[in-house]
Design a protein around this motif. Structure first.
Motif, PDB file in Angstrom:
ATOM      1  N   ASN A 166       0.824  -1.204   0.000  1.00 39.44           N
ATOM      2  CA  ASN A 166       0.000   0.000   0.000  1.00 39.44           C
ATOM      3  C   ASN A 166       0.866   1.266   0.000  1.00 39.44           C
ATOM      4  O   ASN A 166       0.555   2.254  -0.673  1.00 39.44           O
ATOM      5  N   ILE A 169       2.284   1.547  -3.571  1.00 45.86           N
ATOM      6  CA  ILE A 169       1.254   1.919  -4.544  1.00 45.86           C
ATOM      7  C   ILE A 169       0.949   3.409  -4.452  1.00 45.86           C
ATOM      8  O   ILE A 169       0.809   4.104  -5.467  1.00 45.86           O
ATOM      9  N   ALA A 190       7.410   0.099 -10.510  1.00 48.72           N
ATOM     10  CA  ALA A 190       6.624  -1.121 -10.350  1.00 48.72           C
ATOM     11  C   ALA A 190       7.416  -2.373 -10.691  1.00 48.72           C
ATOM     12  O   ALA A 190       7.107  -3.458 -10.205  1.00 48.72           O
ATOM     13  N   LEU A 217      -0.420  -4.209 -10.448  1.00 50.35           N
ATOM     14  CA  LEU A 217       0.099  -2.945  -9.909  1.00 50.35           C
ATOM     15  C   LEU A 217      -0.524  -1.746 -10.624  1.00 50.35           C
ATOM     16  O   LEU A 217      -0.847  -0.737  -9.999  1.00 50.35           O
ATOM     17  N   LEU A 220      -4.091  -1.307  -9.272  1.00 53.11           N
ATOM     18  CA  LEU A 220      -4.156  -0.729  -7.928  1.00 53.11           C
ATOM     19  C   LEU A 220      -3.773   0.746  -7.939  1.00 53.11           C
ATOM     20  O   LEU A 220      -4.367   1.553  -7.216  1.00 53.11           O
ATOM     21  N   THR A 221      -2.792   1.100  -8.754  1.00 51.70           N
ATOM     22  CA  THR A 221      -2.378   2.505  -8.840  1.00 51.70           C
ATOM     23  C   THR A 221      -3.498   3.355  -9.423  1.00 51.70           C
ATOM     24  O   THR A 221      -3.791   4.450  -8.925  1.00 51.70           O
TER      25      THR A 221
END
Length: 271
Positions: A166, A169, A190, A217, A220-221
């Motif tokens: 977290n 990210i 990443a 990734l 989530l970003t």
């Protein structure tokens, strides 16, 4: 020559390592050589488990090594997010070695190049004994087809790895959000989460898994960026409505509406 067993042994001190307060019970004669809040129970902060590192909480409640927070703070303070090529351009090797030595003491020297700071953040993740995403079942990661699938699978991470993910990210989101020129550079950051292909017997499977991790990734970003944008838009609209209502009540008045800071919703909630 035969060496006998030790004799005349006396227990004079019991030293323990607290992950938030450093070494406890350290004899006074050793204190000048060991910081009270040592960054790690080992001689280095790179290539060691987070279990042996001094931890702290960031503004989002993630419990992460203090070293990462120090590097991030210095990177932001020196305007690193505004620098083109951040997390893509590598720093000088000689400077990095010097900074590594200082980080082992819990220090960051002044005047360090921002590319060196960014490179050390990547190096810290890359040199972990166990990757942040390693606890995830590879089969379940490969089966993810939507953003919701990715969110569900990362909830399987242990709390330590969840906090690290977290934190990273949100760092990638900061890079993307701050400056348009750096949008593609977050992909380089990443890459440190990509699996070690040498551990997989089938190169093709390893490559497919690496691509899937990059999709995870990216998803989530983008989720974080979307939540930041949605929250900011909501605040802006509310503030605009409040200003209009104030003008109706007293047209000659001067109003200063203080906008609330957008709340950052954590990607990983379960722990």
């Amino acid at each position: 020559m035969e060496i006998g067993g030790p004799t005349n042994i006396q227990h004079v001190a019991h030293v323990t390592f607290d992950r938030f307060n450093g070494f406890l019970g350290l004899p006074s004669e050793f204190e000048p050589d060991v910081p009270k809040k040592a960054p790690s129970a080992s001689a280095t902060v790179f290539g060691v488990s987070t279990e042996s590192m001094q931890l702290s909480y960031d503004s989002r409640g993630n419990c992460v090594p203090v070293i990462l927070l120090l590097l991030q703070s210095r990177l932001y303070d020196q305007g690193g997010l505004q620098v083109e090529g951040i997390f893509r351009i590598t720093g000088e090797n000689s400077e990095e070695e010097y900074v590594r030595e200082q980080l082992n003491k819990g220090l960051i020297p002044d005047g360090i190049d921002v590319h060196c700071l960014a490179g050390l953040i990547k190096a810290w993740f890359r040199e972990l004994p166990r990757g942040v995403l390693d606890p995830l079942p590879a089969g379940q990661v490969m089966q993810c087809e939507s953003d919701d699938d990715f969110v569900k699978v990362v909830r399987l991470l242990p709390q330590t790895e969840a906090s690290l993910l977290n934190w990273a990210i949100n760092l990638m989101a900061d890079v993307v959000q701050f400056e348009h020129v750096n949008k593609m550079n977050s992909r380089n950051l990443a890459l440190v989460f990509a699996p070690n292909m040498s551990k997989m017997a089938d190169p093709l499977t390893a490559l497919m898994y690496a691509v899937q991790v990059m999709k995870l990734l990216k998803s989530l970003t983008e989720k974080i960026l979307g939540e930041r944008g949605a929250t900011s838009s909501h605040v802006d609209k509310r503030c605009s409505n409040e200003a209009e209502e104030g003008e109706k009540e007293e047209k000659d008045g001067v109003y200063i509406i203080e906008k609330e800071a957008p709340e950052i919703i954590r990607v990983v909630v379960d722990g």
